[in-house]
Enzyme design. Structure first.
Site, PDB file in Angstrom:
ATOM      1  N   CYS A 145      17.015  12.434  27.012  1.00 16.75           N
ATOM      2  CA  CYS A 145      15.857  12.446  26.112  1.00 16.75           C
ATOM      3  C   CYS A 145      14.543  12.340  26.878  1.00 16.75           C
ATOM      4  O   CYS A 145      14.365  11.471  27.723  1.00 16.75           O
ATOM      5  CB  CYS A 145      15.929  11.283  25.128  1.00 16.75           C
ATOM      6  SG  CYS A 145      17.285  11.445  23.967  1.00 16.75           S
ATOM      7  N   GLU A 152      14.883  24.984  27.372  1.00 16.61           N
ATOM      8  CA  GLU A 152      16.150  24.330  27.703  1.00 16.61           C
ATOM      9  C   GLU A 152      16.793  23.744  26.455  1.00 16.61           C
ATOM     10  O   GLU A 152      16.107  23.331  25.517  1.00 16.61           O
ATOM     11  CB  GLU A 152      15.898  23.201  28.718  1.00 16.61           C
ATOM     12  CG  GLU A 152      15.404  23.711  30.067  1.00 16.61           C
ATOM     13  CD  GLU A 152      15.276  22.607  31.106  1.00 16.61           C
ATOM     14  OE1 GLU A 152      14.848  21.494  30.766  1.00 16.61           O
ATOM     15  OE2 GLU A 152      15.609  22.872  32.282  1.00 16.61           O
ATOM     16  N   CYS A 190       6.837  11.741  27.630  1.00 15.07           N
ATOM     17  CA  CYS A 190       7.687  12.927  27.515  1.00 15.07           C
ATOM     18  C   CYS A 190       7.329  13.991  28.543  1.00 15.07           C
ATOM     19  O   CYS A 190       6.161  14.364  28.684  1.00 15.07           O
ATOM     20  CB  CYS A 190       7.554  13.505  26.105  1.00 15.07           C
ATOM     21  SG  CYS A 190       8.553  14.983  25.846  1.00 15.07           S
ATOM     22  N   CYS A 224       4.818  21.687  24.611  1.00 15.35           N
ATOM     23  CA  CYS A 224       4.458  20.887  23.435  1.00 15.35           C
ATOM     24  C   CYS A 224       2.989  20.499  23.514  1.00 15.35           C
ATOM     25  O   CYS A 224       2.459  20.241  24.605  1.00 15.35           O
ATOM     26  CB  CYS A 224       5.303  19.621  23.397  1.00 15.35           C
ATOM     27  SG  CYS A 224       5.052  18.617  21.915  1.00 15.35           S
ATOM     28  N   CYS A 266      21.433  19.873  21.448  1.00 13.54           N
ATOM     29  CA  CYS A 266      20.040  19.468  21.267  1.00 13.54           C
ATOM     30  C   CYS A 266      19.193  20.710  21.560  1.00 13.54           C
ATOM     31  O   CYS A 266      19.210  21.219  22.690  1.00 13.54           O
ATOM     32  CB  CYS A 266      19.721  18.344  22.251  1.00 13.54           C
ATOM     33  SG  CYS A 266      18.002  17.884  22.273  1.00 13.54           S
ATOM     34  N   CYS A 293       2.590  13.207  24.075  1.00 17.23           N
ATOM     35  CA  CYS A 293       3.144  11.844  24.084  1.00 17.23           C
ATOM     36  C   CYS A 293       3.291  11.384  25.529  1.00 17.23           C
ATOM     37  O   CYS A 293       3.733  12.137  26.395  1.00 17.23           O
ATOM     38  CB  CYS A 293       4.490  11.807  23.383  1.00 17.23           C
ATOM     39  SG  CYS A 293       4.395  12.288  21.647  1.00 17.23           S
TER      40      CYS A 293
END
Lengths: 347, 220
Positions: free
Chosen positions: A331, A93, A120, A113, A106, A117
């Site tokens: 975010c 995305e 996220c 990933c 962005c 974290c």
């Protein structure tokens, strides 16, 4: 039928070599670059200043390899979230964020990933693949709003410095005159701080740099971001301070505000201490809740107070607007977990 | 000791044993003091991009050992597997902060994620710990011959694909889900792939463990 090699994502040097090895004039390499990266040509047929014979030769052995978006969602605030396909049936995305005086895309650098974290959504889907340089640049070139694009941020899915080769190649294509032609001053690469790759990036690129810091305290950062065990913040800061930030290239720090965790006066004081002498800004961010995450965002009053206190102590701080929240484009919310094929766990 | 020294210096391989199919323990002389749980960066030449591995040996041992599995498509591990005693390896000083401590805790690992806990265990930190190790196959319970006699029922093996005596049938997340009570005043140390760490962390949080008590080392 064997898949043809994609030319989109190759550098000028590579395209020139391909031209020569296929018996085409050397300058065909530059023509290919201009057509693909500047004019957005998706087929060799469109490349009318390359000879018909040249186009046939290219068609026989290669494909351009750009990919259009499969889906777009539009937020009430005008933000658009695009879904792009990537290799092996994966998806990524990107978020296009229009504002009064600039329009930012962005983009993602990985499918999923590895960094885990706590706050996220991308981390929740695990890691599936690195994007190629072509897949990274494709998000820009295939953007319907490309003509209006002013800024690019590598703040989407993935840790860019965990895919350093493709990142640097993509940046070369994005910033070269023969490529997309963006100014490096319009591009920001954000990282949680993968030290060896970070050094390489800072040495080789003049794009802006952003560090996802989220707390100035190591023990706390370890709980939020496991990377702290391997590349601790003091070492990351030591490296950052070796570079000159007083000219065109800027550094910023990203700081999601978590209620009762990193939003205290003690945190302000420590941030001031570790950023002392560094010409930088801190972007304070609202936490956008992620399922199964035991964190809450700070309230607006705390955000304002934190910002004002930092500013009063000489650290430029701003509060980033949360855009695209209603379409999960804000975010920390990008994720293609639901589109992952049923797959075996790796444990 | 907490400084990642990414400078690599040459050392000499003293042993390289295949302990399971495609899984090796490679050793070299210990020149530095380290804290159990720390890592080293490893490469075959000083200019290669190094890979990071948890130390899988005790603080007092003469050699530092690391545990690795061969990734056929990888650039380092196939070559690492072929090294013999006397060959040269480039290593960093130990660093990192995934420290083992003496307090009661849970150690949760999958696959080669057992490595830092081997170091902690061999350094004398295993007494008041519960170790939960997940593997797809029975062959994947590396170092079980050390853990079993010393830890007894506090060493739990969870096998997702094969059955074995004394081995829990199912993924380690299923084992954790079925646990009626997980003490929330203990620390939970996790080590393994990102997928495993995220899944286990989410599960622990769901079961009421504060994220402040969850310390994770992700193999990336």
């Amino acid at each position: 039928m064997m898949e043809k090699e994609k030319l989109f994502g190759k550098t000028l040097e590579e395209l020139t070599e391909i031209a020569i090895s296929n018996g085409l004039p050397k300058f065909t390499g530059k023509q290919l670059a201009e057509w693909m990266y500047q004019k957005g040509a998706a087929s060799f047929e469109e490349m009318t200043n390359i000879s018909k014979k040249g186009r046939s030769v290219l068609e026989a052995n290669y494909e351009v390899g750009t990919r259009q978006h499969l889906k777009v969602q539009t937020s009430a605030d005008g933000t658009k979230k695009y879904l792009f396909p990537s290799a092996e049936g994966h998806f990524i995305e990107s978020a296009y964020i229009p504002e009064n005086n600039r329009n930012t895309l962005c983009i993602s650098s990985q499918v999923g990933c590895k960094m885990g974290c706590l706050f996220c959504a991308t981390g929740k889907q695990g890691f599936q693949a690195n994007l190629t340089a072509g897949e990274i640049v494709n998000q820009v070139v295939s953007l319907p709003e490309r003509e209006n694009l002013t800024n690019l941020v590598f703040m989407g899915m993935g840790e860019p410095l965990d895919n350093p080769e493709n990142l640097l190649k993509a940046l070369e294509i994005l910033t070269s005159d023969w490529g997309v032609g963006m100014s490096p001053r319009r591009i920001t690469v954000s990282t949680i701080g993968i030290l060896p790759a970070m050094k390489d990036f800072l040495d080789k690129s003049s794009c802006h740099f952003a560090l996802s810091i989220h707390t100035p305290f190591e023990e706390e950062r370890r709980r939020l971001m496991p990377i702290e065990n391997v590349y601790p913040l003091p070492e990351v800061m030591d490296l950052i301070k070796q570079y000159d930030w007083s000219h065109q290239r800027r550094i910023s720090f990203e700081y999601i505000m978590f209620k009762g965790i990193n939003d205290t006066r003690r945190h302000v004081n420590e941030l001031v201490r570790i950023l002392h002498g560094l010409r930088c800004r801190i972007n304070l961010m609202r936490f956008h809740p992620v399922p199964a995450t035991p964190l809450e965002g700070s309230d607006e009053e705390t955000l304002e107070d934190f910002k004002n206190t930092l500013n009063a102590k000489g650290i430029t701080a701003t509060i980033r607007a949360s855009r695209g929240l209603d379409i999960d484009a804000a975010c920390g919310l990008l994720s293609t977990k639901e589109l992952l094929k049923e797959r075996e766990k790796d444990y | 000791m907490n400084q990642p020294d990414i400078e690599l210096t040459p050392t000499t391989v003293t042993a390289n044993r295949e302990i399971a199919k495609g899984v090796y323990v490679i050793s070299y002389p210990r020149e530095d003091v380290f804290v159990p749980g720390q890592v080293v960066a490893v490469a075959l030449s000083p200019t290669d991009v190094p890979r990071i591995y948890s130390i899988a040996s005790g603080m007092q041992e003469e050699d530092i050992s690391i545990l690795f599995d061969v990734k056929p498509e990888g650039t380092l591990t196939p070559k690492l597997a072929r090294l013999k005693p006397g060959d040269t390896l480039y290593v960093s000083k130990p660093y990192g902060s995934f420290y083992g401590k003496a307090e009661p805790a849970y150690w949760i690992a999958a696959g080669t994620g057992i490595a830092p806990f081997v170091s902690m265990f061999r350094s004398g930190l295993g007494k008041n710990k519960t170790l939960i190790h997940g593997s797809r196959t029975l062959e994947g319970f590396f170092f079980q011959n050390e853990f079993l006699p010393a830890m007894g029922e506090h060493y739990v093996r969870c096998c997702s694909k094969e059955k074995g005596d004394g081995v829990y049938e199912g993924r380690l997340t299923k084992y954790l889900e079925e646990m009626e009570h997980l003490p929330d005043d203990r620390k939970y140390y996790l080590c393994g792939s990102a997928e495993m760490v995220v899944d286990v962390r989410d599960l622990l949080v769901e079961k009421g463990i504060s994220f402040n008590n969850i310390i994770a080392e992700i193999y990336f």
